[in-house]
Design a protein around this motif. Sequence first.
Motif, PDB file in Angstrom:
ATOM      1  N   VAL A   1      -3.838  -0.708   8.759  1.00 14.64           N
ATOM      2  CA  VAL A   1      -4.024   0.708   8.424  1.00 14.64           C
ATOM      3  C   VAL A   1      -2.665   1.400   8.279  1.00 14.64           C
ATOM      4  N   LEU A   2      -1.693   0.967   9.088  1.00 10.45           N
ATOM      5  CA  LEU A   2      -0.347   1.559   8.989  1.00 10.45           C
ATOM      6  C   LEU A   2       0.501   0.850   7.926  1.00 10.45           C
ATOM      7  N   GLY A   3      -0.097  -0.072   7.205  1.00 14.03           N
ATOM      8  CA  GLY A   3       0.624  -0.757   6.124  1.00 14.03           C
ATOM      9  C   GLY A   3       1.795  -1.586   6.633  1.00 14.03           C
ATOM     10  N   GLN A   4       1.598  -2.215   7.780  1.00 11.72           N
ATOM     11  CA  GLN A   4       2.734  -2.954   8.364  1.00 11.72           C
ATOM     12  C   GLN A   4       2.902  -4.345   7.744  1.00 11.72           C
ATOM     13  N   ASN A   5       3.512  -4.359   6.577  1.00 15.71           N
ATOM     14  CA  ASN A   5       3.908  -5.608   5.919  1.00 15.71           C
ATOM     15  C   ASN A   5       5.423  -5.576   5.893  1.00 15.71           C
ATOM     16  N   PHE A   6       6.034  -6.401   6.725  1.00 13.72           N
ATOM     17  CA  PHE A   6       7.481  -6.320   6.881  1.00 13.72           C
ATOM     18  C   PHE A   6       8.191  -7.139   5.798  1.00 13.72           C
ATOM     19  N   LEU A   7       9.274  -6.569   5.319  1.00 11.93           N
ATOM     20  CA  LEU A   7      10.065  -7.236   4.282  1.00 11.93           C
ATOM     21  C   LEU A   7      10.890  -8.333   4.954  1.00 11.93           C
ATOM     22  N   ILE A   8      10.794  -9.549   4.434  1.00 10.82           N
ATOM     23  CA  ILE A   8      11.506 -10.655   5.080  1.00 10.82           C
ATOM     24  C   ILE A   8      12.387 -11.388   4.068  1.00 10.82           C
TER      25      ILE A   8
ATOM     26  N   GLY B   1       6.709   9.658  14.830  1.00 13.62           N
ATOM     27  CA  GLY B   1       5.644  10.548  14.374  1.00 13.62           C
ATOM     28  C   GLY B   1       5.232  10.225  12.956  1.00 13.62           C
ATOM     29  N   ASP B   2       4.269  11.016  12.490  1.00 13.24           N
ATOM     30  CA  ASP B   2       3.742  10.840  11.137  1.00 13.24           C
ATOM     31  C   ASP B   2       4.649  11.577  10.148  1.00 13.24           C
ATOM     32  N   ALA B   3       5.113  10.853   9.130  1.00 14.39           N
ATOM     33  CA  ALA B   3       6.034  11.470   8.154  1.00 14.39           C
ATOM     34  C   ALA B   3       5.431  12.717   7.513  1.00 14.39           C
ATOM     35  N   LEU B   4       4.107  12.765   7.433  1.00 13.89           N
ATOM     36  CA  LEU B   4       3.468  13.938   6.812  1.00 13.89           C
ATOM     37  C   LEU B   4       3.588  15.184   7.695  1.00 13.89           C
TER      38      LEU B   4
ATOM     39  N   ILE C   1      11.769   7.948  10.286  1.00 14.15           N
ATOM     40  CA  ILE C   1      10.527   8.478  10.866  1.00 14.15           C
ATOM     41  C   ILE C   1       9.501   7.358  10.925  1.00 14.15           C
ATOM     42  N   GLU C   2       9.062   7.010  12.126  1.00 16.55           N
ATOM     43  CA  GLU C   2       8.130   5.886  12.288  1.00 16.55           C
ATOM     44  C   GLU C   2       6.906   6.336  13.081  1.00 16.55           C
ATOM     45  N   LYS C   3       5.743   6.072  12.519  1.00 15.04           N
ATOM     46  CA  LYS C   3       4.503   6.524  13.147  1.00 15.04           C
ATOM     47  C   LYS C   3       4.074   5.639  14.324  1.00 15.04           C
ATOM     48  N   ASP C   4       4.387   4.355  14.236  1.00 16.00           N
ATOM     49  CA  ASP C   4       3.957   3.445  15.307  1.00 16.00           C
ATOM     50  C   ASP C   4       4.855   3.659  16.528  1.00 16.00           C
TER      51      ASP C   4
ATOM     52  N   SER D   1      13.033   3.950   1.223  1.00 19.34           N
ATOM     53  CA  SER D   1      11.960   3.520   2.136  1.00 19.34           C
ATOM     54  C   SER D   1      11.095   2.428   1.525  1.00 19.34           C
ATOM     55  N   ASN D   2      10.565   1.603   2.417  1.00 22.83           N
ATOM     56  CA  ASN D   2       9.470   0.717   2.047  1.00 22.83           C
ATOM     57  C   ASN D   2       8.221   1.416   2.577  1.00 22.83           C
ATOM     58  N   LEU D   3       7.544   2.130   1.691  1.00 24.89           N
ATOM     59  CA  LEU D   3       6.490   3.045   2.150  1.00 24.89           C
ATOM     60  C   LEU D   3       5.215   2.321   2.576  1.00 24.89           C
TER      61      LEU D   3
ATOM     62  N   ILE E   1      11.443   6.514   5.678  1.00 28.79           N
ATOM     63  CA  ILE E   1      10.097   6.659   6.240  1.00 28.79           C
ATOM     64  C   ILE E   1       9.520   5.276   6.490  1.00 28.79           C
ATOM     65  N   GLY E   2       9.051   5.063   7.708  1.00 32.96           N
ATOM     66  CA  GLY E   2       8.462   3.772   8.064  1.00 32.96           C
ATOM     67  C   GLY E   2       9.490   2.659   8.186  1.00 32.96           C
ATOM     68  N   PRO E   3      10.443   2.787   9.103  1.00 33.97           N
ATOM     69  CA  PRO E   3      11.477   1.746   9.243  1.00 33.97           C
ATOM     70  C   PRO E   3      10.934   0.428   9.785  1.00 33.97           C
ATOM     71  N   GLY E   4       9.779   0.457  10.448  1.00 28.14           N
ATOM     72  CA  GLY E   4       9.201  -0.791  10.969  1.00 28.14           C
ATOM     73  C   GLY E   4      10.144  -1.454  11.948  1.00 28.14           C
ATOM     74  N   LEU E   5      10.459  -2.717  11.686  1.00 27.88           N
ATOM     75  CA  LEU E   5      11.377  -3.441  12.584  1.00 27.88           C
ATOM     76  C   LEU E   5      12.838  -3.134  12.256  1.00 27.88           C
TER      77      LEU E   5
HETATM   78  N1  SAM Z   1      10.674  -0.697   6.534  1.00 30.08           N
HETATM   79  C1  SAM Z   1      10.006  -1.836   7.106  1.00 30.08           C
HETATM   80  C2  SAM Z   1      10.207  -3.027   6.228  1.00 30.08           C
HETATM   81  O1  SAM Z   1      10.629  -2.841   5.076  1.00 30.08           O
HETATM   82  O2  SAM Z   1       9.937  -4.147   6.668  1.00 30.08           O
HETATM   83  C3  SAM Z   1       8.505  -1.585   7.331  1.00 30.08           C
HETATM   84  C4  SAM Z   1       7.745  -1.154   6.097  1.00 30.08           C
HETATM   85  S1  SAM Z   1       5.993  -1.160   6.297  1.00 30.08           S
HETATM   86  C5  SAM Z   1       5.484  -1.403   4.625  1.00 30.08           C
HETATM   87  C6  SAM Z   1       5.559   0.554   6.511  1.00 30.08           C
HETATM   88  C7  SAM Z   1       5.982   1.186   7.850  1.00 30.08           C
HETATM   89  O3  SAM Z   1       5.565   2.572   7.836  1.00 30.08           O
HETATM   90  C8  SAM Z   1       5.375   0.587   9.087  1.00 30.08           C
HETATM   91  O4  SAM Z   1       6.374   0.379  10.041  1.00 30.08           O
HETATM   92  C9  SAM Z   1       4.366   1.639   9.581  1.00 30.08           C
HETATM   93  O5  SAM Z   1       4.181   1.629  10.976  1.00 30.08           O
HETATM   94  C10 SAM Z   1       5.008   2.923   9.103  1.00 30.08           C
HETATM   95  N2  SAM Z   1       4.082   4.045   8.839  1.00 30.08           N
HETATM   96  C11 SAM Z   1       2.801   3.993   8.405  1.00 30.08           C
HETATM   97  N3  SAM Z   1       2.311   5.226   8.177  1.00 30.08           N
HETATM   98  C12 SAM Z   1       3.317   6.092   8.474  1.00 30.08           C
HETATM   99  C13 SAM Z   1       3.440   7.509   8.451  1.00 30.08           C
HETATM  100  N4  SAM Z   1       2.413   8.287   8.081  1.00 30.08           N
HETATM  101  N5  SAM Z   1       4.611   8.065   8.844  1.00 30.08           N
HETATM  102  C14 SAM Z   1       5.661   7.279   9.229  1.00 30.08           C
HETATM  103  N6  SAM Z   1       5.601   5.942   9.267  1.00 30.08           N
HETATM  104  C15 SAM Z   1       4.456   5.348   8.892  1.00 30.08           C
END
Ligand code: SAM
Length: 265
Positions: free
Chosen positions: A24-31, A103-106, A78-81, A118-120, A57-61
């Motif tokens: 749901v949070l779109g957590q597909n990490f770039l490797i 928090g939520d970027a929105l 800004i990271e929601k998780d 960002s990788n959104l 937005i969404g730095p993930g790891l």
């Molecule tokens: N940047 C990392 C990478 O490239 O591997 C992770 C990218 S992953 C596609 C999207 C990231 O956005 C996840 O870490 C997820 O938890 C975070 N995320 C999802 N919804 C979000 C929101 N509304 N606001 C901020 N971060 C959010």
Amino acid sequence: MMNLTSPSQVKAWCIENDFHPNKVLGQNFLIDQNAVKQIVDAGLEGVECSNAKILEIGPGLGVLTEEMLKRGVQVVAIEKDPVLAARLKESLGNPEKLSVIAGDALDYIQDDFEVMVSNLPYQAGTRILLEYVQRHKLESITVLVQTEVAERLAAKEGSKTRGLAGVWAQLDYDVKIVRKVSASCFWPRPEIGSSVVRLTRHDRNVGLSDEERKLFHSLTKRAFEHRRKQLGSVFKDLIQSTQRAEELSNEEWVSLVKELINANA
Ligand code: SAM
């Protein structure tokens, strides 16, 4: 420190920490190191790195964050998780130039940045982008999104993929698809491919008033809600046209907005 482009190290970290990537949070990490470099190259092109403050937005790891910090820029991420937000700074060695907002970027739409890289996330990505393009404060926005979204953002009039996102983005930005990134560059592997897209602000519509912008957005929104209908039948007496929403260029939308406002003045 973990090598963030090593699939085995990323997976091992997830297992050790009982972390399950959230769909749901779109957590597909770039490797993929090449893809990481190319996104950051595209995002920082023309940027004076020692003075720049980048919004991520969404730095993930932290794979893009780490690469950007290497180039000497300051990053606000800004990271929601909450789990990922809490570990990010320490995991990258507490860099001075990194600030993390959990928090939520929105809920944290920021106006004091010039550049976004960002990788959104899959779900919220388009909404976040549309918030920023409507505010048109950022000079450039470089994002990794599903290829379908990238194509819609770049679509010109007359194309089947032309839609509201493209019309709104192109009001103030030139949109260029930089490259495709295959699904195998992510873990977990998503079902569809992604593309890097760069939006660079242009100045062709800087003179538009708030009233004109408001009408541009409401008119195009209404027109695309009835995309199969001729504009003349959507807007009755207001617009006489046999064209459909997707056929009009941004210049034509802007002229239409100006005509309507002048006619009412
Ligand atoms: N940047 C990392 C990478 O490239 O591997 C992770 C990218 S992953 C596609 C999207 C990231 O956005 C996840 O870490 C997820 O938890 C975070 N995320 C999802 N919804 C979000 C929101 N509304 N606001 C901020 N971060 C959010």
